[in-house]
Design a protein around this motif. Structure first.
Motif, short mmCIF file in Angstrom:
data_model
loop_
_atom_site.label_atom_id
_atom_site.label_comp_id
_atom_site.label_asym_id
_atom_site.label_seq_id
_atom_site.Cartn_x
_atom_site.Cartn_y
_atom_site.Cartn_z
N ILE B 34 0.85 -1.19 0.00
CA ILE B 34 0.00 0.00 0.00
C ILE B 34 0.88 1.24 0.00
O ILE B 34 1.92 1.26 0.67
CB ILE B 34 -0.90 0.04 1.26
CG1 ILE B 34 -1.61 -1.29 1.47
CG2 ILE B 34 -1.91 1.19 1.18
CD1 ILE B 34 -2.19 -1.44 2.86
N TYR B 36 0.73 5.16 1.15
CA TYR B 36 -0.02 6.14 1.93
C TYR B 36 0.61 7.52 1.76
O TYR B 36 1.82 7.65 1.61
CB TYR B 36 -0.01 5.80 3.42
CG TYR B 36 -0.91 4.66 3.84
CD1 TYR B 36 -0.41 3.36 3.94
CD2 TYR B 36 -2.24 4.87 4.14
CE1 TYR B 36 -1.23 2.31 4.34
CE2 TYR B 36 -3.07 3.83 4.55
CZ TYR B 36 -2.55 2.56 4.65
OH TYR B 36 -3.37 1.52 5.04
N GLN B 38 0.88 11.17 3.78
CA GLN B 38 0.63 11.80 5.08
C GLN B 38 0.98 13.28 5.01
O GLN B 38 2.14 13.65 4.83
CB GLN B 38 1.42 11.12 6.19
CG GLN B 38 1.05 11.63 7.57
CD GLN B 38 1.77 10.90 8.70
OE1 GLN B 38 2.85 10.36 8.50
NE2 GLN B 38 1.16 10.88 9.87
N LYS B 42 -1.74 15.24 10.01
CA LYS B 42 -2.83 14.32 9.68
C LYS B 42 -2.37 12.88 9.70
O LYS B 42 -1.18 12.58 9.76
CB LYS B 42 -3.41 14.67 8.31
CG LYS B 42 -4.08 16.03 8.25
CD LYS B 42 -4.82 16.22 6.95
CE LYS B 42 -5.57 17.54 6.94
NZ LYS B 42 -6.35 17.73 5.69
N GLY B 43 -3.32 11.98 9.63
CA GLY B 43 -3.00 10.57 9.56
C GLY B 43 -2.72 10.13 8.13
O GLY B 43 -3.00 10.86 7.18
N PRO B 44 -2.16 8.95 7.96
CA PRO B 44 -1.90 8.43 6.62
C PRO B 44 -3.20 8.27 5.83
O PRO B 44 -4.20 7.78 6.36
CB PRO B 44 -1.25 7.07 6.89
CG PRO B 44 -0.72 7.17 8.27
CD PRO B 44 -1.68 8.05 9.01
N GLN B 45 -3.12 8.67 4.59
CA GLN B 45 -4.27 8.58 3.70
C GLN B 45 -3.97 7.58 2.60
O GLN B 45 -2.95 7.68 1.92
CB GLN B 45 -4.57 9.95 3.10
CG GLN B 45 -5.71 9.97 2.10
CD GLN B 45 -5.85 11.32 1.41
OE1 GLN B 45 -5.08 12.24 1.67
NE2 GLN B 45 -6.83 11.45 0.55
N PHE B 46 -4.85 6.61 2.44
CA PHE B 46 -4.66 5.58 1.42
C PHE B 46 -4.61 6.22 0.02
O PHE B 46 -5.43 7.07 -0.32
CB PHE B 46 -5.81 4.59 1.49
CG PHE B 46 -5.87 3.62 0.34
CD1 PHE B 46 -6.70 3.84 -0.74
CD2 PHE B 46 -5.08 2.49 0.35
CE1 PHE B 46 -6.76 2.95 -1.80
CE2 PHE B 46 -5.13 1.59 -0.71
CZ PHE B 46 -5.98 1.82 -1.78
N ASP B 49 -3.13 0.61 -3.80
CA ASP B 49 -2.54 -0.63 -3.33
C ASP B 49 -2.29 -1.57 -4.50
O ASP B 49 -2.76 -1.35 -5.63
CB ASP B 49 -3.44 -1.31 -2.28
CG ASP B 49 -4.85 -1.61 -2.79
OD1 ASP B 49 -5.66 -2.12 -1.99
OD2 ASP B 49 -5.15 -1.32 -3.97
N PHE B 89 4.57 7.07 2.26
CA PHE B 89 5.04 5.82 2.84
C PHE B 89 4.61 4.65 1.97
O PHE B 89 3.45 4.57 1.57
CB PHE B 89 4.44 5.60 4.23
CG PHE B 89 4.85 6.60 5.27
CD1 PHE B 89 4.06 7.68 5.56
CD2 PHE B 89 6.04 6.43 5.97
CE1 PHE B 89 4.43 8.60 6.53
CE2 PHE B 89 6.42 7.34 6.94
CZ PHE B 89 5.61 8.43 7.22
N ASP B 93 1.26 -4.82 4.01
CA ASP B 93 0.17 -5.30 4.86
C ASP B 93 0.34 -6.80 4.99
O ASP B 93 0.10 -7.55 4.05
CB ASP B 93 -1.17 -4.94 4.24
CG ASP B 93 -2.33 -5.19 5.19
OD1 ASP B 93 -3.37 -4.54 5.01
OD2 ASP B 93 -2.20 -6.05 6.09
N ILE B 100 0.32 -3.54 9.60
CA ILE B 100 1.01 -2.89 8.50
C ILE B 100 2.42 -2.55 8.92
O ILE B 100 2.64 -2.00 10.00
CB ILE B 100 0.25 -1.62 8.05
CG1 ILE B 100 -1.10 -1.99 7.45
CG2 ILE B 100 1.08 -0.83 7.05
CD1 ILE B 100 -1.93 -0.79 7.05
#
Lengths: 114, 112
Positions: B34, B36, B38, B42-46, B49, B89, B93, B100
């Protein structure tokens, strides 16, 4: 990241106090994961929970850290007797009960220890 | 040891150019990767994949390439825009372990 809700966004604690971090997964998700991120680093896995069960806690420090995901309510990551080294961003992710598909992350809780 | 790592910590790209972010992994048994994004605070955003039975997958302005022979993964962003500025990143998974594994990240900056 609006689907996974974490609070508080920022938390300041003094050494020796307790920190409680909350995570509400996305609607329909029953799997929750906690990660820790230090500045300029990637996220490190801590624990994986399903409702009322800890599935994998291989990334959790053996002492002072605990996590739960009760039948009702958010998942809680608890850090007792915090030390300076606990300062980090803590992220929660969730995924649906069926296999496959990526985890979705919240915007994290920034924990600062004075 | 097992790892998912990145070749370059920072990448500066001219706005409008294409960006290529590389990633190496060491576990030959890895079968799901995957990317991501970031952004600060903020948090990691998809983003996208890919599974190991594929070599390439395309999304909107992004393409992921997987070379299992050399255990290498790349993310290509077409026509890079200021909003693409972030840390990227690659992550593995590990379904068997339900967690992850993240690489250390590449910071992408855009020159006007």
């Amino acid at each position: 990241n609006a689907g996974v809700m974490q609070n508080p966004r920022h938390l300041v604690r003094r050494r020796g106090q307790e920190a409680r971090l909350r995570c509400s997964p996305m609607k329909g998700h029953s799997h929750v994961y906690w990660y820790r991120q230090l500045p300029e680093e990637g996220l490190k896995f801590m624990v994986y929970l399903q409702k009322e069960n800890i599935i994998d806690e291989s990334g959790m420090p053996k002492e002072r850290f605990s996590a739960e995901f009760p039948k009702e309510g958010p998942s809680i990551l608890r850090i007792q007797q915090v030390v300076r080294g606990d300062s980090a961003a803590y992220f929660c992710a969730s995924s649906p009960p069926t296999a496959g598909g990526p985890q979705h992350f919240g915007d994290g809780t920034r924990l600062s220890i004075l | 040891g097992e790892s998912v790592g990145l070749h370059l910590p920072t990448l500066s790209v001219q706005e409008g150019d294409n960006s290529i972010i590389n990633c190496a992994y060491s576990n030959s048994a890895s079968d799901y990767f995957i990317w991501y994004k970031q952004e600060s605070g903020k948090g990691p955003q998809f983003i996208i994949d890919i599974r190991s039975n594929m070599d390439k997958r395309q999304g909107q302005r992004v393409t992921v390439l997987l070379n299992k022979t050399v255990k290498h993964l790349s993310l290509q962003i077409a026509a890079t825009q200021p909003g693409d500025s972030a840390v990227y990143f690659c992550a593995e998974d590990r379904r068997s372990a339900s967690k992850i594994i993240f690489g250390s990240g590449t910071r992408l900056s855009i020159r006007p």
